[in-house]
Motif scaffolding. Structure first.
Motif, PDB file in Angstrom:
ATOM      1  N   CYS A  26      26.352  25.360  39.723  1.00  0.00           N
ATOM      2  CA  CYS A  26      27.197  25.360  38.520  1.00  0.00           C
ATOM      3  C   CYS A  26      26.490  24.483  37.499  1.00  0.00           C
ATOM      4  O   CYS A  26      25.613  24.926  36.771  1.00  0.00           O
ATOM      5  N   GLY A  55      24.523  21.862  38.170  1.00  0.00           N
ATOM      6  CA  GLY A  55      23.252  21.339  38.666  1.00  0.00           C
ATOM      7  C   GLY A  55      23.210  19.829  38.785  1.00  0.00           C
ATOM      8  O   GLY A  55      22.137  19.240  38.918  1.00  0.00           O
ATOM      9  N   LEU A 106      21.942  20.026  45.849  1.00  0.00           N
ATOM     10  CA  LEU A 106      22.437  21.115  46.691  1.00  0.00           C
ATOM     11  C   LEU A 106      22.831  22.362  45.896  1.00  0.00           C
ATOM     12  O   LEU A 106      23.320  23.325  46.460  1.00  0.00           O
ATOM     13  N   ILE A 166      33.797  11.736  34.414  1.00  0.00           N
ATOM     14  CA  ILE A 166      33.582  10.824  33.292  1.00  0.00           C
ATOM     15  C   ILE A 166      32.378  11.208  32.428  1.00  0.00           C
ATOM     16  O   ILE A 166      32.064  10.515  31.470  1.00  0.00           O
ATOM     17  N   GLY A 189      29.056  19.839  36.222  1.00  0.00           N
ATOM     18  CA  GLY A 189      29.676  21.130  36.502  1.00  0.00           C
ATOM     19  C   GLY A 189      31.071  20.944  37.069  1.00  0.00           C
ATOM     20  O   GLY A 189      31.277  20.159  38.001  1.00  0.00           O
ATOM     21  N   ILE A 206      37.130  12.909  40.738  1.00  0.00           N
ATOM     22  CA  ILE A 206      37.661  11.599  40.358  1.00  0.00           C
ATOM     23  C   ILE A 206      37.339  11.372  38.889  1.00  0.00           C
ATOM     24  O   ILE A 206      36.210  11.639  38.465  1.00  0.00           O
ATOM     25  N   VAL A 224      33.307  30.298  44.101  1.00  0.00           N
ATOM     26  CA  VAL A 224      34.523  30.313  43.287  1.00  0.00           C
ATOM     27  C   VAL A 224      34.145  30.777  41.881  1.00  0.00           C
ATOM     28  O   VAL A 224      33.357  30.129  41.184  1.00  0.00           O
ATOM     29  N   TYR A 239      33.185   9.944  49.436  1.00  0.00           N
ATOM     30  CA  TYR A 239      33.402  11.118  48.594  1.00  0.00           C
ATOM     31  C   TYR A 239      32.159  12.007  48.701  1.00  0.00           C
ATOM     32  O   TYR A 239      31.064  11.575  48.343  1.00  0.00           O
TER      33      TYR A 239
HETATM   34  C1  LIG Z   1      26.035  12.018  35.648  1.00  0.00           C
HETATM   35  C2  LIG Z   1      27.020  12.337  36.721  1.00  0.00           C
HETATM   36  C3  LIG Z   1      28.341  11.968  36.575  1.00  0.00           C
HETATM   37  C4  LIG Z   1      29.273  12.249  37.552  1.00  0.00           C
HETATM   38  N1  LIG Z   1      30.555  11.864  37.385  1.00  0.00           N
HETATM   39  C5  LIG Z   1      31.490  12.208  38.289  1.00  0.00           C
HETATM   40  C6  LIG Z   1      32.855  11.865  38.068  1.00  0.00           C
HETATM   41  O1  LIG Z   1      33.215  11.246  37.098  1.00  0.00           O
HETATM   42  N2  LIG Z   1      33.749  12.257  38.997  1.00  0.00           N
HETATM   43  C7  LIG Z   1      33.397  12.962  40.104  1.00  0.00           C
HETATM   44  O2  LIG Z   1      34.278  13.301  40.881  1.00  0.00           O
HETATM   45  N3  LIG Z   1      32.110  13.287  40.341  1.00  0.00           N
HETATM   46  C8  LIG Z   1      31.157  12.920  39.461  1.00  0.00           C
HETATM   47  N4  LIG Z   1      29.846  13.224  39.691  1.00  0.00           N
HETATM   48  C9  LIG Z   1      29.479  13.848  40.962  1.00  0.00           C
HETATM   49  C10 LIG Z   1      29.638  15.353  40.891  1.00  0.00           C
HETATM   50  O3  LIG Z   1      30.968  15.677  41.231  1.00  0.00           O
HETATM   51  C11 LIG Z   1      28.669  16.040  41.875  1.00  0.00           C
HETATM   52  O4  LIG Z   1      27.359  15.692  41.534  1.00  0.00           O
HETATM   53  C12 LIG Z   1      28.869  17.556  41.862  1.00  0.00           C
HETATM   54  O5  LIG Z   1      28.156  18.103  42.956  1.00  0.00           O
HETATM   55  C13 LIG Z   1      28.387  18.163  40.572  1.00  0.00           C
HETATM   56  O6  LIG Z   1      28.777  19.485  40.454  1.00  0.00           O
HETATM   57  P1  LIG Z   1      27.833  20.543  39.726  1.00  0.00           P
HETATM   58  O7  LIG Z   1      28.568  21.810  39.654  1.00  0.00           O
HETATM   59  O8  LIG Z   1      27.282  19.962  38.478  1.00  0.00           O
HETATM   60  O9  LIG Z   1      26.639  20.599  40.790  1.00  0.00           O
HETATM   61  P2  LIG Z   1      25.698  21.765  41.334  1.00  0.00           P
HETATM   62  O10 LIG Z   1      24.452  21.045  41.727  1.00  0.00           O
HETATM   63  O11 LIG Z   1      25.579  22.889  40.403  1.00  0.00           O
HETATM   64  O12 LIG Z   1      26.463  22.257  42.607  1.00  0.00           O
HETATM   65  C14 LIG Z   1      26.700  21.403  43.686  1.00  0.00           C
HETATM   66  C15 LIG Z   1      27.403  22.086  44.820  1.00  0.00           C
HETATM   67  O13 LIG Z   1      28.705  22.425  44.405  1.00  0.00           O
HETATM   68  C16 LIG Z   1      29.101  23.665  44.954  1.00  0.00           C
HETATM   69  N5  LIG Z   1      29.554  24.522  43.851  1.00  0.00           N
HETATM   70  C17 LIG Z   1      29.358  24.322  42.517  1.00  0.00           C
HETATM   71  N6  LIG Z   1      30.023  25.263  41.827  1.00  0.00           N
HETATM   72  C18 LIG Z   1      30.622  26.067  42.727  1.00  0.00           C
HETATM   73  C19 LIG Z   1      31.445  27.216  42.628  1.00  0.00           C
HETATM   74  N7  LIG Z   1      31.836  27.705  41.448  1.00  0.00           N
HETATM   75  N8  LIG Z   1      31.854  27.813  43.777  1.00  0.00           N
HETATM   76  C20 LIG Z   1      31.519  27.305  44.990  1.00  0.00           C
HETATM   77  N9  LIG Z   1      30.753  26.217  45.131  1.00  0.00           N
HETATM   78  C21 LIG Z   1      30.316  25.599  44.020  1.00  0.00           C
HETATM   79  C22 LIG Z   1      27.953  24.181  45.735  1.00  0.00           C
HETATM   80  O14 LIG Z   1      28.170  23.894  47.094  1.00  0.00           O
HETATM   81  C23 LIG Z   1      26.781  23.370  45.274  1.00  0.00           C
HETATM   82  O15 LIG Z   1      25.873  23.128  46.321  1.00  0.00           O
HETATM   83  C24 LIG Z   1      28.881  12.954  38.714  1.00  0.00           C
HETATM   84  C25 LIG Z   1      27.551  13.338  38.862  1.00  0.00           C
HETATM   85  C26 LIG Z   1      26.619  13.009  37.892  1.00  0.00           C
HETATM   86  C27 LIG Z   1      25.179  13.368  38.102  1.00  0.00           C
END
Ligand SMILES: Cc1cc2nc3c(=O)[nH]c(=O)nc-3n(C[C@H](O)[C@H](O)[C@H](O)COP(=O)(O)OP(=O)(O)OC[C@H]3O[C@@H](n4cnc5c(N)ncnc54)[C@H](O)[C@@H]3O)c2cc1C
Length: 462
Positions: A74, A76, A82, A134, A139, A149, A200, A416
């Motif tokens: 999503c 990244g 992952l 935050i 994503g 969170i 999803v 978490y």
């Molecule tokens: C700068 C930064 C700030 C952050 N702040 C917070 C915060 O305030 N609160 C918090 O809770 N977390 C926070 N995080 C952690 C964040 O929740 C995780 O890094 C999360 O994995 C990011 O999601 P993504 O979709 O960007 O990741 P991606 O790398 O795109 O995906 C990660 C994983 O999520 C799953 N996934 C993503 N989208 C889908 C989908 N649509 N359907 C099924 N599986 C899916 C997959 O298993 C994938 O491997 C932060 C991370 C960073 C780097």
């Protein structure tokens, strides 16, 4: 490129997909495969940039039939990367990023590829909000399915507590709805189980009447951080739920709006978000303002989406990231001393430690109502080693690991899942606690061959 993939197979996928398929020979391959965390460099065989749910179905079927490792991407932002996989197939969901809002019903329908900020902006136009994180560029797919969170946790719960339903593409390519009345077991599992159960493609989210907040950071000198943390640990648990505030060690960013004399100074901080009436903010924050040595009070009224994007410039894509996390029920004096010691040791200015409150509304959901087992924990901690320079990887990683090792004995066990690196199956199991076995059984039903294993993996019960 995987030996299993020949040109005819790839062409067949390209024909099916309304979006695009990017491989190593394409000029935009490097740009497309790049992850947020520059420490992680993965080279997938193919990236299916999906435009709609049919594309996702085609990509899932392709990945399964070709025997490829399949990653779901999503935003990244995942720490250990992952959202991608070497030599496998990335199902890139960023094209599924529309958000529609039903203000009367207070429900948003968001594509599975939305960023947190896209949802904030669309809902903010109606004076409504749902709990996210935050940083607006994260994503929503990964963040919300793993827990979620953020600034609204105490008031409105975790993101998973606000997921009303989802459209999911399963490992066999079928498209199902998961909500209170359909596929209830899947609905339970995706609210914390991340991408383990399917892709999803759409989320239905509960909205809350939150538009303007009084928010921002307060800084105190590092020398008084133990006193501030001892005050904070009592204060926040007794504060009204309209007040969220996460404790942090950080360095004052070297630019506006921060005063030059504070630039790069290591401080302890609380980042506040008051969701009550603007007039009530002064009372809610009075005790904090009275803590000795206050260096800066950056709290001010602002629209909620402005708060959620305020820190984006500090953390752009392309930095090196290494983080460790825990759930924390209480912060005894010995832990406070360790925090003070390790906060001082932050090796580079972007390194930070956050203690996010996860009490309030998040405590009103029982430990088995969603996979998030640690409903008795009061904080989620994260020790984030961050720096743009690859030469500092060792310094930021060993600080994060050392800090975590020092504080882990005071934690609840487990962490978490969205703030972990790849730390092994036992760590994932510990994080789901009493819900783990149930998750493995639901996994066996919906993804028996573990097609979706590029994640904090929950293996199918066997
Ligand atoms: C700068 C930064 C700030 C952050 N702040 C917070 C915060 O305030 N609160 C918090 O809770 N977390 C926070 N995080 C952690 C964040 O929740 C995780 O890094 C999360 O994995 C990011 O999601 P993504 O979709 O960007 O990741 P991606 O790398 O795109 O995906 C990660 C994983 O999520 C799953 N996934 C993503 N989208 C889908 C989908 N649509 N359907 C099924 N599986 C899916 C997959 O298993 C994938 O491997 C932060 C991370 C960073 C780097």
């Amino acid at each position: 490129m995987s030996e299993m993939l020949d040109v005819a197979n790839i062409d067949a996928l390209k024909e099916k997909i309304h979006g695009s398929v990017v491989g190593p020979a394409d000029s935009d391959y490097d740009e497309t495969r790049t992850l947020y965390n520059a420490m992680i460099d993965k080279s997938p065989a193919l990236i299916a940039r999906c435009a709609d749910v049919d594309d996702v179905v085609a990509a899932v079927n392709f990945g399964r039939e070709q025997g490829l490792d399949v990653a779901i991407r999503c935003g990244g932002h995942n720490g250990p990367g992952l959202g991608s996989v070497d030599d496998g197939l990335v199902i890139d969901l960023r094209g599924l990023n529309s958000v529609s809002v039903d203000p009367g019903a207070r429900v948003a329908t968001a594509g599975g590829g939305c960023l947190v900020g896209e949802i904030d902006t669309a809902t903010g136009e109606h004076g409504l909000a749902t709990p996210g994180g935050i940083i607006s560029t994260t994503g929503a797919g990964g963040l919300m399915l793993g827990g979620g969170i953020g600034h609204l946790t105490r008031k409105c719960g975790l993101s998973i507590d606000n997921i009303l339903g989802a459209e999911v593409v399963l490992a066999d390519g079928s498209v199902v709805t998961a909500d209170e009345s359909q596929n209830e077991d899947l609905y339970w599992a995706i609210r914390g189980g991340g991408g383990n159960f399917g892709v999803v493609t759409q989320l239905k989210l509960r909205l809350h009447p939150i538009s303007n907040v009084v928010a921002g950071p307060m800084f105190w000198p590092l020398e008084s951080s133990a006193d501030i943390l001892r005050w904070y640990r009592e204060f926040i648990l007794n504060a009204p739920e309209d007040l969220n505030g996460f404790f942090a060690y950080l360095s004052v960013p070297p630019g506006p709006p921060f005063p030059e004399e504070l630039h790069l100074q290591k401080v302890c901080a609380v980042v506040w978000c008051w969701t009550g009436d603007e007039e009530g903010a002064a009372d809610a924050l009075a005790e904090a303002r009275a803590q000795p040595g206050l260096l800066l009070d950056g709290t001010q009224p602002m629209p909620f989406p402005a708060l959620n994007s305020a820190f984006d410039p500090i953390y752009p894509a392309g930095d090196q990231w290494y983080w460790r996390a825990d759930f924390v029920e209480s912060i005894p004096d010995e832990a406070v001393e360790q925090h003070a010691e390790w906060g001082e040791k932050m090796p580079t200015w972007k390194c930070t430690m956050h203690l996010y409150p996860i009490d309030g509304a998040a405590h009103r959901v029982g430990p088995t109502e969603t996979p998030w087992a640690f409903r008795n924990a009061n904080w989620g901690s994260v020790m984030a080693g961050v720096d743009p320079d690859p030469g500092n990887v060792e310094a930021i990683s060993s600080w994060s690991k050392g800090y975590h090792e020092a504080l882990h004995p005071y934690s609840s066990g487990g962490a978490y899942v969205n703030m972990m690196m790849e730390e092994g199956e036992s760590r994932v199991e510990a994080s789901y606690g009493e819900n783990y076995q149930r998750l493995t059984k639901i996994k066996a039903k919906y993804d028996p061959s573990n097609l979706f294993h590029v994640n904090q993996n929950i293996p199918p019960a066997g």
